[in-house]
Design a protein around this motif. Structure first.
Motif, PDB file in Angstrom:
ATOM      1  N   MET A 160       0.855  -1.182   0.000  1.00  0.00           N
ATOM      2  CA  MET A 160       0.000   0.000   0.000  1.00  0.00           C
ATOM      3  C   MET A 160       0.895   1.238   0.000  1.00  0.00           C
ATOM      4  N   GLN A 175      -2.416   4.958   2.552  1.00  0.00           N
ATOM      5  CA  GLN A 175      -2.437   4.769   3.998  1.00  0.00           C
ATOM      6  C   GLN A 175      -2.961   6.017   4.703  1.00  0.00           C
ATOM      7  N   GLU A 216      -6.665   6.310   4.295  1.00  0.00           N
ATOM      8  CA  GLU A 216      -7.342   5.367   5.184  1.00  0.00           C
ATOM      9  C   GLU A 216      -7.351   5.879   6.625  1.00  0.00           C
TER      10      GLU A 216
END
Length: 67
Positions: A1, A6, A9
Motif C-alpha cells: 500500500m 495509507q 485510510e
C-alpha cells in the motif's frame, strides 16, 4: 500500500471521531467565539488575526486534546 493510500485510510478512521468531538464541543466553541468577539466589539475594530484567528484554533485544539 502506498503512503498516500495509507494516509487516506487513516483520515477516514479519524474523521468520524473528529466530527463527533466537534459536535460535542460546539456549544463551547460558539461561546468561546462570542467571548473573543465581545472582547473587541466595543472598540469597533480589531486586528482579526491577533484578536480571533490566532488564539481560536490554538485554544480549541487544546480543548480537544484535554477534554
Amino acid at each position: 500500500m502506498k503512503v498516500a493510500e495509507q494516509l487516506t485510510e487513516l483520515r477516514g478512521l479519524t474523521a468520524d471521531d473528529l466530527t463527533a468531538k466537534v459536535k460535542e464541543l460546539e456549544p463551547w466553541i460558539r461561546t468561546f467565539a462570542n467571548e473573543l468577539i465581545d472582547a473587541v466589539i466595543d472598540t469597533g475594530h480589531c486586528d482579526f488575526v491577533d484578536a480571533i484567528a490566532e488564539p481560536m484554533p490554538v485554544i480549541i485544539f487544546m480543548k480537544f486534546k484535554f477534554s
